[in-house]
Scaffold this active site. Structure first.
Site, mmCIF file in Angstrom:
data_model
loop_
_atom_site.group_PDB
_atom_site.id
_atom_site.type_symbol
_atom_site.label_atom_id
_atom_site.label_comp_id
_atom_site.label_asym_id
_atom_site.label_seq_id
_atom_site.Cartn_x
_atom_site.Cartn_y
_atom_site.Cartn_z
ATOM 1 N N HIS A 1 0.846 -1.196 0.000
ATOM 2 C CA HIS A 1 0.000 0.000 0.000
ATOM 3 C C HIS A 1 0.880 1.245 0.000
ATOM 4 C CE1 HIS A 1 -2.304 3.181 2.341
ATOM 5 N NE2 HIS A 1 -2.941 3.073 1.194
ATOM 6 N N SER A 2 0.546 2.203 -0.857
ATOM 7 C CA SER A 2 1.245 3.482 -0.920
ATOM 8 C C SER A 2 2.747 3.252 -1.131
ATOM 9 C CB SER A 2 0.950 4.281 0.352
ATOM 10 O OG SER A 2 1.448 5.591 0.258
ATOM 11 N N MET A 3 3.586 3.789 -0.260
ATOM 12 C CA MET A 3 5.041 3.655 -0.446
ATOM 13 C C MET A 3 5.515 2.225 -0.256
ATOM 14 S SD MET A 3 6.129 6.609 -1.351
ATOM 15 C CE MET A 3 7.888 6.530 -1.104
#
Length: 888
Positions: A124-126
């Site tokens: 998720h995300s980074m």
């Protein structure tokens, strides 16, 4: 919690590895005798390892449905909720820790009958970027990962490039994936973006770089994912049930029955992902569906010769086959379209090659050409693509208490395609286009001409009127973007007035002439009015500004600091010409003009289009102008910079008002506690005490965190203008009262005063007024410097937060993005906070110092939009010259 090797735990004390479980499944796996398929979840910026629960829980329910024939073991990494989207110094450390976790996970399966050799990763995300960075490690074996799914991950560039480590990390990852594309063929990657509801990571950043060397990467927007059809915000994409279900269904379809692990076949992996995330045919996934199917059952065969046909059934115990002979339709029509309101996963439409019989015992299953929509499943067949077919057969199974409808029609593609030129970028809502569709068909395609720029933002209005008031199935409107999977689908009642927001996530690739379409799945006896007019004149600028903010909000600090820097230079110029320092707000209005900055950047961008100029530019070792990079990506034009500059002017103005107000409030509060008697002035700028303070701050910066040293000296500097303002206010009040007393007493003693006493008082009065004027000038310049310094502190604040959060693990921040800058600024600010305008006025460097902020502002806008960490460097250089003015 999974116990890590001592060496790994000692090297990464802040990180942990967990296995998720619940109920009896958790009890069974306490001894870590695992037999499932490993999946590793990586949280993103400030994300929690507990976010794996959504995936793990639904995967467990799915495993229970299949009696645990297959099941997944979900692992999660605890990154201590680090701010890796704002501080890039720990990204490499996280990547190496994930590599160690993968090796630990695979060791847990040693000795098992179906031991895995690779791990699937969900990031998720980074966390998704960290997963991609694994491939850049020298000792990492690519075969350890076979599937990577990222959720709202900014793959293209960082949202806020606040330090060099972050931009370098991105460059290393993306360059590796481009240069080593051939080595990544066995890794299947899916990127899911959140759509327009994700205000933190716009979907354009979440699209994987286009690689022509291989086709094992797929990028989609959640609004286009079948059975989800909804945009998500940055956090809810982790737990959105529809997306989680699509992911888990894909996981189970990816299992190889022979190895009981995720298949090693890249083609099958891409087929499964396309099935669940791009185009769902309303059928259960089959790797190799049979080419021919036997049509069995004692069903009635009915021949339909009409070009348009509707059938509605409710609680029918007899099944039927409807056959549509194609010979009579091929000359008049180009396509056949059918829709079915029964959303089951069984086959329902077939192609028959028996030209002499009304019955067909063996047929081609055309149901795989079906596309699932929210309220119906549809299929569009181009007759030219099936020259050997003689009939289309539709199967209607027996229904028990169910009601559904079937609709089919033959049509010419040209008759169902309509062009609608949309409002262009500079129409400002003054132009509107309308089309009328007197619907006799079931499908219309409205081509949105000239809709190819990311700043085009408008509303499409569809108004439907029907001849009769009978109950109808809902209409489905789909905004289809052909160059990316970013469709949005709207379901509307009939009749109705529907509003569709039309915006793009990414611009079309070069030499791609396709246009977005509005697909209308309509009712046959209704009239549709489609327009892209703007209801209110002021609405269009709002949408345009919103798009600009969505794409370029990260560059706004550059424009704010540029405005303050121009004002700073203007104040120094007025100090030269008039001997007085002008007020910040007045000088901002006078000097912060976009025409002083923007033309130079536009000229450079224009000249960089010529090869000879680029050669000269590169020979000077100058980096490419950020605006030129954005222009190549069709994400920039001069109006954007003008709007951002005006936003920056407004924010800079109110920040000046805020600082002035804050100083008055703090001064009033401080004045009530301490009452100074005289205006003190220290002629020595460099004293042993100040040298000791500089050395102390430099030591703090070197041994702990540069941002921490900056924050301490910022607080110290803040109280310097407060002290000056407080002393000025007190002395001004005191001098007024003294003057009044002196005037009253002079009525009685004027005859006794000598001329010597009068001269002495006049001299002191003149000296005091000069001191007050210097204090006022110094106060104004201190407020501007403090305003500039505030933005330096804000841009370095993430590294300070990161250091404070990890203080229990290490006293020294390593790597530190602002250590060297902090040491230089400490030396500069220690002198500036004790300086006054009297030293600066007499300096030979003042003229140069006053002129430097303008070229620095130009350079800041040229090279700082995509590299925010460069902004403090330009400000530091300007303050350095000011410090030299105090000495030389």
């Amino acid at each position: 919690k999974i116990k890590l090797p001592k060496k790994t735990a000692r090297r990464y004390p802040a990180y942990e590895l967990y296995l998720y479980g619940e109920g009896s499944y958790a009890e069974e796996n306490k001894n870590l005798l695992l037999t499932g398929i490993p999946v590793l979840f990586l949280p993103g910026n400030a994300g929690s390892y507990r976010q794996v629960r959504s995936l793990g829980s639904i995967a467990l329910r799915k495993a229970e449905d299949v009696d645990f024939k297959y099941h997944f073991n979900f692992f999660s990494v605890n990154f201590n909720e680090e701010l890796v989207a704002l501080y890039g110094g720990s990204l490499q450390r996280q990547t190496k820790f994930v590599h160690e976790c993968i090796k630990v996970i695979l060791k847990l399966y040693r000795g098992q009958e179906f031991a895995p050799t690779s791990v699937a990763i969900v990031g998720h995300s980074m966390g998704g970027l960290v997963a991609r960075a694994l491939l850049t490690l020298k000792n990492f074996k690519p075969e350890l990962i076979n599937l990577l799914i990222t959720q709202a991950t900014p793959h293209v560039a960082p949202v806020m490039p606040l330090d060099e480590y972050l931009t370098d990390f991105y460059a290393a990852v993306n360059n590796h994936w481009i240069l080593k594309a051939q080595d990544l063929r066995n890794l299947t990657t899916l990127s899911v973006a959140g759509g327009f509801r994700d205000y933190q990571v716009r979907s354009g950043l979440a699209f994987l770089p286009r690689l022509s060397q291989h086709d094992s990467a797929l990028s989609v927007v959640s609004s286009a994912v079948p059975r989800a059809w909804a945009s998500t915000d940055h956090l809810s994409i982790v737990w959105c049930k529809e997306l989680i279900l699509a992911t888990i269904r894909a996981f189970f379809d990816l299992i190889d029955e022979n190895t009981r692990q995720i298949t090693e076949d890249p083609k099958k992996r891409m087929s499964v992902l396309n099935h669940h995330f791009v185009r769902h045919p309303a059928k259960i996934f089959e790797e190799n569906p049979e080419a021919f199917t036997e049509l069995t059952g004692a069903f009635m065969w009915i021949t339909v010769k009409a070009s348009k046909w509707t059938y509605s059934v409710y609680n029918d115990s007899d099944g039927k086959y409807f056959t549509f002979p194609l010979a009579s339709h091929r000359k008049s029509y180009s396509h056949v379209y059918c829709e079915n309101s029964m959303l089951d996963t069984s086959s329902w439409i077939y192609g028959c090659m028996n030209s002499n019989s009304s019955m067909c015992l063996e047929a081609t299953d055309l149901s795989w050409r079906t596309e699932l929509l929210p309220t119906t499943k549809v299929v569009i067949l181009k007759l030219q693509d099936y020259p050997s077919l003689s009939h289309i057969v539709i199967q209607v199974p027996p229904t028990a208490g169910n009601k559904y409808t079937l609709d089919c029609e033959f049509f010419k593609e040209d008759s169902r395609t309509v062009q609608l030129p949309v409002t262009h970028l500079f129409s400002f809502g003054l132009s509107s286009r309308k089309i009328l569709l007197n619907s006799t068909g079931l499908l219309y395609n409205v081509q949105l001409q000239h809709f190819n720029q990311i700043y085009q933002a408008f509303k499409i209005y569809i108004e439907s009127h029907c001849q009769s008031l009978k109950e109808r199935k809902p209409n489905v409107y789909r905004l289809h973007v052909p160059w990316s999977h970013e469709d949005s689908i709207i379901v509307a009642k009939v009749p109705s007035f529907t509003e569709i927001s039309a915006k793009l996530h990414i611009a079309p690739p070069q030499n791609d002439n396709r246009v977005p379409e509005l697909n209308i799945y309509s009712s046959s006896d209704c009239q549709y009015e489609v327009s892209n007019t703007i209801l209110f004149y002021s609405y269009y600028p709002y949408m345009l500004v919103f798009q600009i903010i969505r794409f370029h909000a990260g560059a706004l600090p550059v424009y704010i600091v540029s405005n303050i820097l121009l004002t700073y230079g203007g104040q120094l110029s007025t100090l030269i010409s008039t001997g007085q320092c002008s007020d910040f707000s007045l000088e901002l209005v006078r000097t912060a003009k976009p025409y002083k900055v923007e033309p130079f950047i536009s000229i450079v961008v224009f000249l960089q289009g010529f090869h000879s100029f680029r050669v000269i530019w590169e020979s000077l070792s100058l980096p490419e102008v950020d605006a030129a990079v954005l222009s190549r990506e069709d994400a920039w034009f001069p109006l954007v910079s003008l709007i951002l500059f005006l936003f920056g002017t407004g924010i800079a103005y109110w920040s000046g008002v805020f600082f002035s107000t804050s100083l008055k409030l703090f001064s009033s509060l401080w004045l009530s506690l301490i009452r100074p008697t005289v205006l003190q002035k220290d002629n020595k700028l460099i004293t042993p005490r100040r040298l000791w303070e500089v050395l102390s701050f430099a030591l703090v910066s070197w041994t702990t965190c540069g941002a921490f040293a900056l924050f301490i000296i910022y607080l110290q500097y803040f109280f310097k203008p407060v002290d000056v303002f407080m002393t000025f206010v007190f002395y001004f009040q005191d001098s007024d009262s003294s003057k009044e007393t002196s005037q009253n007493s002079s009525i009685h003693t004027v005859k006794n005063q000598s001329s010597t006493d009068s001269t002495s008082k006049a001299t002191r009065s003149l000296s005091n007024s000069t001191t007050i004027a210097e204090a006022v000038n110094s106060l104004k310049i201190h407020v501007t410097i403090l305003n500039l310094f505030t933005w330096i502190v804000l841009l370095n604040l993430p590294s300070l937060i990161y250091w404070l959060k990890n203080l229990r693990y290490s006293v020294r921040l390593d790597p530190d993005p602002c250590r060297s800058t902090a040491i230089i600024l400490v030396c500069i600010l220690e002198i500036l906070m004790n300086s006054s305008t009297s030293e600066v006025k007499s300096s030979k460097l003042l003229k140069i110092t006053a002129k430097v902020p303008l070229p620095l502002s130009i350079a800041m806008l040229a090279f700082g939009r995509m590299h925010l960490y460069k902004v403090p460097h330009f400000v530091t250089f300007s303050l350095l010259l000011h410090m030299l003015c105090c000495i030389v």
